[in-house]
Design a protein around this motif. Sequence first.
Motif, PDB file in Angstrom:
ATOM      1  N   UNK A 110       0.830  -1.211   0.000  1.00 22.66           N
ATOM      2  CA  UNK A 110       0.000   0.000   0.000  1.00 22.66           C
ATOM      3  C   UNK A 110       0.863   1.258   0.000  1.00 22.66           C
ATOM      4  N   UNK A 111       1.949   1.239   0.766  1.00 24.21           N
ATOM      5  CA  UNK A 111       2.828   2.401   0.790  1.00 24.21           C
ATOM      6  C   UNK A 111       3.534   2.585  -0.549  1.00 24.21           C
ATOM      7  N   UNK A 112       3.948   1.490  -1.168  1.00 25.25           N
ATOM      8  CA  UNK A 112       4.603   1.582  -2.478  1.00 25.25           C
ATOM      9  C   UNK A 112       3.654   2.164  -3.520  1.00 25.25           C
ATOM     10  N   UNK A 113       2.376   1.776  -3.469  1.00 22.59           N
ATOM     11  CA  UNK A 113       1.393   2.353  -4.391  1.00 22.59           C
ATOM     12  C   UNK A 113       1.147   3.824  -4.077  1.00 22.59           C
ATOM     13  N   UNK A 114       1.077   4.162  -2.784  1.00 25.12           N
ATOM     14  CA  UNK A 114       0.942   5.567  -2.405  1.00 25.12           C
ATOM     15  C   UNK A 114       2.041   6.411  -3.031  1.00 25.12           C
ATOM     16  N   UNK A 115       3.269   5.861  -3.045  1.00 20.73           N
ATOM     17  CA  UNK A 115       4.441   6.593  -3.530  1.00 20.73           C
ATOM     18  C   UNK A 115       4.708   6.366  -5.017  1.00 20.73           C
ATOM     19  N   UNK A 116       3.797   5.635  -5.670  1.00 21.95           N
ATOM     20  CA  UNK A 116       3.869   5.364  -7.121  1.00 21.95           C
ATOM     21  C   UNK A 116       5.177   4.686  -7.523  1.00 21.95           C
ATOM     22  N   UNK A 117       5.651   3.767  -6.676  1.00 24.44           N
ATOM     23  CA  UNK A 117       6.841   3.022  -7.033  1.00 24.44           C
ATOM     24  C   UNK A 117       6.456   1.790  -7.843  1.00 24.44           C
ATOM     25  N   UNK A 118       7.251   1.414  -8.849  1.00 25.50           N
ATOM     26  CA  UNK A 118       7.004   0.163  -9.579  1.00 25.50           C
ATOM     27  C   UNK A 118       7.070  -1.026  -8.630  1.00 25.50           C
ATOM     28  N   UNK A 119       6.173  -1.994  -8.804  1.00 25.02           N
ATOM     29  CA  UNK A 119       6.050  -3.115  -7.862  1.00 25.02           C
ATOM     30  C   UNK A 119       6.066  -4.445  -8.599  1.00 25.02           C
ATOM     31  N   UNK A 120       6.885  -5.376  -8.092  1.00 30.59           N
ATOM     32  CA  UNK A 120       6.850  -6.777  -8.507  1.00 30.59           C
ATOM     33  C   UNK A 120       6.344  -7.579  -7.311  1.00 30.59           C
ATOM     34  N   UNK A 121       5.234  -8.286  -7.476  1.00 31.24           N
ATOM     35  CA  UNK A 121       4.659  -9.001  -6.338  1.00 31.24           C
ATOM     36  C   UNK A 121       4.162 -10.384  -6.768  1.00 31.24           C
ATOM     37  N   UNK A 122       4.121 -11.283  -5.786  1.00 33.82           N
ATOM     38  CA  UNK A 122       3.621 -12.626  -6.058  1.00 33.82           C
ATOM     39  C   UNK A 122       2.109 -12.609  -6.273  1.00 33.82           C
ATOM     40  N   UNK A 123       1.631 -13.635  -6.945  1.00 36.43           N
ATOM     41  CA  UNK A 123       0.207 -13.702  -7.279  1.00 36.43           C
ATOM     42  C   UNK A 123      -0.564 -14.373  -6.133  1.00 36.43           C
ATOM     43  N   UNK A 124      -0.438 -13.767  -4.942  1.00 36.29           N
ATOM     44  CA  UNK A 124      -1.199 -14.248  -3.795  1.00 36.29           C
ATOM     45  C   UNK A 124      -2.611 -13.664  -3.854  1.00 36.29           C
ATOM     46  N   UNK A 125      -3.495 -14.210  -3.017  1.00 40.81           N
ATOM     47  CA  UNK A 125      -4.864 -13.721  -2.995  1.00 40.81           C
ATOM     48  C   UNK A 125      -4.938 -12.247  -2.642  1.00 40.81           C
ATOM     49  N   UNK A 126      -4.151 -11.817  -1.657  1.00 38.71           N
ATOM     50  CA  UNK A 126      -4.199 -10.417  -1.225  1.00 38.71           C
ATOM     51  C   UNK A 126      -3.769  -9.474  -2.341  1.00 38.71           C
ATOM     52  N   UNK A 127      -2.701  -9.820  -3.067  1.00 45.12           N
ATOM     53  CA  UNK A 127      -2.234  -8.941  -4.135  1.00 45.12           C
ATOM     54  C   UNK A 127      -3.166  -8.973  -5.344  1.00 45.12           C
ATOM     55  N   UNK A 128      -3.765 -10.125  -5.612  1.00 42.87           N
ATOM     56  CA  UNK A 128      -4.753 -10.164  -6.693  1.00 42.87           C
ATOM     57  C   UNK A 128      -5.946  -9.265  -6.368  1.00 42.87           C
ATOM     58  N   UNK A 129      -6.366  -9.294  -5.102  1.00 42.62           N
ATOM     59  CA  UNK A 129      -7.468  -8.424  -4.685  1.00 42.62           C
ATOM     60  C   UNK A 129      -7.067  -6.952  -4.774  1.00 42.62           C
ATOM     61  N   UNK A 130      -5.839  -6.637  -4.372  1.00 39.25           N
ATOM     62  CA  UNK A 130      -5.359  -5.262  -4.481  1.00 39.25           C
ATOM     63  C   UNK A 130      -5.355  -4.814  -5.944  1.00 39.25           C
ATOM     64  N   UNK A 131      -5.032  -5.755  -6.838  1.00 36.37           N
ATOM     65  CA  UNK A 131      -5.032  -5.440  -8.263  1.00 36.37           C
ATOM     66  C   UNK A 131      -6.387  -5.041  -8.802  1.00 36.37           C
ATOM     67  N   UNK A 132      -7.470  -5.464  -8.128  1.00 36.73           N
ATOM     68  CA  UNK A 132      -8.812  -5.072  -8.564  1.00 36.73           C
ATOM     69  C   UNK A 132      -9.052  -3.574  -8.362  1.00 36.73           C
TER      70      UNK A 132
END
Length: 443
Positions: free
Chosen positions: A360-382
């Motif tokens: 969430x902080x990385x998105x707040x700061x508009x940093x490029x993100x590489x993340x695993x395809x976990x349930x939480x990150x897939x939901x964040x992607x929505x």
Amino acid sequence: MVDVWIVGVEYAALVEIDVSWTIGGKAHLTGILHVKLAIISSYQRDCGIAQYVEHLEGPLRELLGDNLSIAPLPVDLLRASGPMAHSMAQRALAESLAIIADAEVVVVEFEPGLFGRSQRQIWATLRSILDAAKRVVLTYHTAPTLPPPAPTSIRSLISLARHRYAQTVFRRLLRMVRRNQSKFAHIVQTRREKTRLTLLGVDPERIFDMPLSYFTRAEKAEFDHERYRRKLDDIYGTVGRKVLGVFGFLGGIKGTKIALRALDHLPSDHHILIVGGLHPETVVQASSEQPPIKDLTKLLEPTFDAGEREGADDQRAALLQRVHFAGAVDNRTFAELMAGCDAILLPYEEVGQTSSGPASQALDLQRPIYCTRTGAFRELGKYAGDALSFFEIGNYLELAQKISREDAMLPSRAQARARYSDTVTVEARAQMYVNAAKSTQKS
């Protein structure tokens, strides 16, 4: 009218806040609302939820003025064993409960492990708060999870039994909620959790969903990448290098080893900055052998073992020169270091979590993100659209390849990050708390 108490305020005057209520959880300041708010949470300790509450506190003070104070949960006492610790914990809670009883709305930042060690103790602590409160806003940092498949072996039967035990508090909590829906409002971080609570019998009109956010619009504008990159380079000697940041507690679900294995397959100008320390609950007492540290050093140190392939020690030594440990830092330094990184790595394991503070902080700061395809990150992607670059859990080769071709730096991802950062803010989170408090007045 809603009175909101924040535990710890001895004398709190009413503050007038203009609020109108709109569909979609967005509030605009238009009508009069008298608010005194009570927030029960971990606070000013080495804890992700404490860090979140500390960031939320500023925008809430903008709404509530001097009425706002935070009641820190006596986490260490609640998690300690023995009659003395129990007695001290109960005395600390009693002070909060006396004020909670006078409040109109109490916010509970709910992470079960902060309320005790066993399911029985967690429920006893939580119920004492809920019973004392007239109205409650529950923020779920952990949400109910689905049981595993029907058991076909002794091992799967044990897994099912463990899951059932782990969900004890949620079953009791939801039973209480269903008996008195009007007393409660609920804040979740994803639509998945909103759907799940709805299916478990919670009134969907009382459920508010929004990803975590940590920074105000003004703070986001202040965290300029180039400025903090120069500061990072001065400290770690990374001028002209590509710095990939790994943020959060060491070990556990964070997957730091996957990031280091990916680094082994990247050009020598790629470096990793590891920001964070050991989680207090994972520290092995009276020992310098801490498992998360041992796991990382094993990957980085020259081994000198008999039979080591020729040149391997040199490769390990060279790799170590590209890894920088920042250690545990304060909230401000955490954000500055994140702002200075070229990209953020989130190689998490799947444990059913609902959100991630570093993401969430990385998105707040508009940093490029590489993340695993976990349930939480897939939901964040929505919510975040194309902002995230995904790779499979544990696949450090895929991660290295995507970093090499700068997948997270694509223009479409930068545009998605900008849109997300403009709409999901900590101010919006603070207003959502007011929306949730207002909803508890509805019969």
